[in-house]
Design a protein around this motif. Sequence first.
Motif, PDB file in Angstrom:
ATOM      1  N   LEU A  12      49.190  53.124  78.828  1.00  0.00           N
ATOM      2  CA  LEU A  12      49.735  51.898  78.243  1.00  0.00           C
ATOM      3  C   LEU A  12      51.034  52.126  77.474  1.00  0.00           C
ATOM      4  O   LEU A  12      51.660  51.159  77.033  1.00  0.00           O
ATOM      5  CB  LEU A  12      48.701  51.265  77.304  1.00  0.00           C
ATOM      6  N   GLN A  13      51.442  53.386  77.292  1.00  0.00           N
ATOM      7  CA  GLN A  13      52.628  53.691  76.500  1.00  0.00           C
ATOM      8  C   GLN A  13      53.873  52.939  76.944  1.00  0.00           C
ATOM      9  O   GLN A  13      54.570  52.337  76.120  1.00  0.00           O
ATOM     10  CB  GLN A  13      52.898  55.197  76.501  1.00  0.00           C
ATOM     11  N   PRO A  14      54.217  52.926  78.250  1.00  0.00           N
ATOM     12  CA  PRO A  14      55.434  52.202  78.661  1.00  0.00           C
ATOM     13  C   PRO A  14      55.390  50.719  78.287  1.00  0.00           C
ATOM     14  O   PRO A  14      56.379  50.172  77.782  1.00  0.00           O
ATOM     15  CB  PRO A  14      55.459  52.389  80.184  1.00  0.00           C
ATOM     16  N   PHE A  15      54.249  50.078  78.510  1.00  0.00           N
ATOM     17  CA  PHE A  15      54.115  48.658  78.173  1.00  0.00           C
ATOM     18  C   PHE A  15      54.203  48.456  76.666  1.00  0.00           C
ATOM     19  O   PHE A  15      54.892  47.550  76.186  1.00  0.00           O
ATOM     20  CB  PHE A  15      52.785  48.129  78.710  1.00  0.00           C
ATOM     21  N   PHE A  16      53.527  49.303  75.896  1.00  0.00           N
ATOM     22  CA  PHE A  16      53.515  49.176  74.440  1.00  0.00           C
ATOM     23  C   PHE A  16      54.919  49.409  73.872  1.00  0.00           C
ATOM     24  O   PHE A  16      55.334  48.714  72.939  1.00  0.00           O
ATOM     25  CB  PHE A  16      52.522  50.172  73.842  1.00  0.00           C
ATOM     26  N   ASN A  17      55.650  50.358  74.428  1.00  0.00           N
ATOM     27  CA  ASN A  17      57.015  50.613  73.974  1.00  0.00           C
ATOM     28  C   ASN A  17      57.925  49.425  74.265  1.00  0.00           C
ATOM     29  O   ASN A  17      58.832  49.115  73.487  1.00  0.00           O
ATOM     30  CB  ASN A  17      57.574  51.867  74.647  1.00  0.00           C
ATOM     31  N   GLN A  18      57.674  48.768  75.390  1.00  0.00           N
ATOM     32  CA  GLN A  18      58.464  47.590  75.733  1.00  0.00           C
ATOM     33  C   GLN A  18      58.213  46.462  74.741  1.00  0.00           C
ATOM     34  O   GLN A  18      59.144  45.789  74.298  1.00  0.00           O
ATOM     35  CB  GLN A  18      58.124  47.130  77.151  1.00  0.00           C
ATOM     36  N   VAL A  19      56.966  46.277  74.357  1.00  0.00           N
ATOM     37  CA  VAL A  19      56.608  45.213  73.417  1.00  0.00           C
ATOM     38  C   VAL A  19      57.176  45.502  72.032  1.00  0.00           C
ATOM     39  O   VAL A  19      57.686  44.612  71.346  1.00  0.00           O
ATOM     40  CB  VAL A  19      55.079  45.045  73.348  1.00  0.00           C
ATOM     41  N   THR A  20      57.096  46.765  71.600  1.00  0.00           N
ATOM     42  CA  THR A  20      57.504  47.122  70.241  1.00  0.00           C
ATOM     43  C   THR A  20      58.977  47.510  70.138  1.00  0.00           C
ATOM     44  O   THR A  20      59.485  47.708  69.031  1.00  0.00           O
ATOM     45  CB  THR A  20      56.655  48.299  69.722  1.00  0.00           C
ATOM     46  N   SER A  21      59.660  47.635  71.298  1.00  0.00           N
ATOM     47  CA  SER A  21      61.062  48.097  71.329  1.00  0.00           C
ATOM     48  C   SER A  21      61.212  49.453  70.659  1.00  0.00           C
ATOM     49  O   SER A  21      62.158  49.704  69.911  1.00  0.00           O
ATOM     50  CB  SER A  21      61.977  47.061  70.651  1.00  0.00           C
ATOM     51  N   LYS A  22      60.277  50.317  70.911  1.00  0.00           N
ATOM     52  CA  LYS A  22      60.314  51.674  70.370  1.00  0.00           C
ATOM     53  C   LYS A  22      60.166  52.678  71.505  1.00  0.00           C
ATOM     54  O   LYS A  22      59.953  52.297  72.658  1.00  0.00           O
ATOM     55  CB  LYS A  22      59.200  51.877  69.340  1.00  0.00           C
ATOM     56  N   SER A  23      60.260  53.952  71.141  1.00  0.00           N
ATOM     57  CA  SER A  23      60.040  55.032  72.106  1.00  0.00           C
ATOM     58  C   SER A  23      58.904  55.907  71.593  1.00  0.00           C
ATOM     59  O   SER A  23      59.091  57.074  71.257  1.00  0.00           O
ATOM     60  CB  SER A  23      61.324  55.858  72.292  1.00  0.00           C
ATOM     61  N   LEU A  24      57.739  55.312  71.510  1.00  0.00           N
ATOM     62  CA  LEU A  24      56.576  56.020  70.972  1.00  0.00           C
ATOM     63  C   LEU A  24      56.004  56.962  72.018  1.00  0.00           C
ATOM     64  O   LEU A  24      55.962  56.637  73.205  1.00  0.00           O
ATOM     65  CB  LEU A  24      55.504  55.020  70.535  1.00  0.00           C
TER      66      LEU A  24
END
Length: 703
Positions: free
Chosen positions: A354-366
């Motif tokens: 889920l990292q790519p989707f979550f990073n897109q939502v949060t505008s971060k590079s987690l």
Amino acid sequence: MLRHQILLAFRSFMKSKHIFAINLFGLTVGLTTVILILLWVKDELSVNRYHTQIDQIYTVMTNHDNSTGIVTIPYTPAEMAEAMKAELSQVDKATAFSPFIEGVAFEQGNTKMEGDGYFVDQEYFQIFDVDFLAGNPEKALTDINSVVISETFANKLFGSPQLALGKSLKWQVFDFKNEVEVTGVYKDFGKLDLVKPEYLLAFPYFKQMLGEGVHWDNFNATATVLLKAGTDVASFNEQVADFIKNKEAESNVSVFVQPFGDTYLYGTYEDGKVAGGRISYVKIFSVIAIFILIIACINFMNLTTARSMSRLKEIGVKKSMGASRGGLFTQFITESLVLTFFAVVLAILVSFLLQPFFNQVTSKSLGLTFQPDIVFIIVGVWLITGLLAGIYPAIYLSKFKPVEVMKSNLKGSFGELLARKGLVVFQFSISLLLIIGITVLSKQMNFIQNQNLGYNQAQLLELNASGIAPNQLATYLEETKKVPGVSNASSLSHPLVGLASSTIGLTWEGKDPEEQVKFENITVNMGLIETMGFEMAEGRAFSPEFGEEDNKIILNEAAVRTIGFQNPVGQIVNLWGEDKEVIGVVKDFHFESLKETVKPAFLKYDPAFAQKVMVRIESDDQQASIAGISEIYERFTGQPLNYSFMDEDYQSLYASEQRASKLAKYFGTTAIFLSCLGLFGLAAFTAEKRKKKSVYGKLWELP
């Protein structure tokens, strides 16, 4: 012993596969959500905090006690840093840097580029951790004609950091231009930096640009100090409170310092004091993570206690064979920890997916990495979840007496049923609370998106024209207006998104000399009011039909109310020692967040300092119009067009709120899903029990 307990746990799971599956799935969903939230929280808490001396770095803030209230800003006079270091023994080092400057035009041979960055002084590199790839950070900006650039910038302009060192580079912004030597190249600023400058020019040149604007009533720079170890910050703040007032007797500005690492999270001020900021979202989502974890644990508790009657014989036999209550307690806790361990492993795998989707939502590079602190957090979450989920079932199941169990005298108690129903009610109460919060956030976002800003931001293109010589700007705007689909084009000094340039230099007849009022200073070109779609309340806009407009000024309604003019058009005000005639009043428009009331502002005509171009597009084929605008821009500047839409810039003011709203929706949905999953599990188990009773009853009646 541990091996035996784990083996028993596996046997228990196999006896009730569906209960095991529901528990595992519920805990996995809950723990995945918790891991993602913890990654986000950790990243938020780390922004700007990686510097080696972070505990000693402080940003100098100023409180402006205006007639409209106290305004807190991170801007100081240009001489502030140097003066603080010279006069305050607690200050070890001090650095001054300009506001972030966008769209500076750089030229190297036939290569032209735009860059964003700061003017900073030499001590910037002694306070902040800047990783140099080439050059000497000890003296990189000691020469006024020096520049330090980022690795990416160096690669684009020169091919590599090493090739960039010692090369000359021309730059221009507004009427100012210079040729500088590249004295250093630094590694690109990372994800933990709030801003990522592509260049750092020498601050003394910035002071030359300001000219007579370098004085104690002009707040056009940021000062950061490195306090000596052991400094009492509270006492230091008392000492510096009147630092500016001691320089300028009529000043209404007080000073305090705030930890640099806190400026990102604590950016909201009320009455001159820190009143929160992004830290609110950190707290909210931390609480949501706890709630979701509790809901997942409640599901485990309910399903485990619900199937307690089916484990009575197992418990009775073990107790009659000498098993102690403590031993049984350990067995059930082990079952919970083993199940939670599997859930944690699955949650880690799902989090990776889920990292790519979550990073897109949060505008971060987690990124979920197995660094010691991350491993410690995950192990902590596993232990807390396992113990929290298993403690009540372990206590409940281990309390049964062997005699009553073996005689089959036990039945589900009213207390057990009441506790289980109470936990379900608690689950849905949490879900309801999250639904209310989501609804409030959604309504706030709808309000923001539909609010009348005082101008039309739709199809309004924004671009920098710093690469265009000021004497060519009028020609460029006329050429742009000829592009099919372009209805108007003009320019102003800075984007209408956030405070950028304010002054107390506006006076008028009858003004109390002791009172200081801050006005937002917006420098504009001809046609700007028409291009933006501002509405005139009185008077007229700037126009070439009336000849020279340099000695004219336009106020907003907030400025008229503050000054107290009854008939403002035709009145004379004085700006920095020059009389200006008020020719119009523009209706209030928002140039800050909607959280702020519209502040007094004025518009003055000066095309040389109005190089932020605004283009109004009214066309069905927007891309064709942009292509035409781009072609003209490249012809005038020799570089590709970088642009944004005004509505996008406006929305960026609320980016954190929008992301918070999205995250809240996802997490709220997760909480509701988990609550329903628990009910489904209980219903499925009850149906299975009744089915078994029905089958056993029919078998008993067979002849």
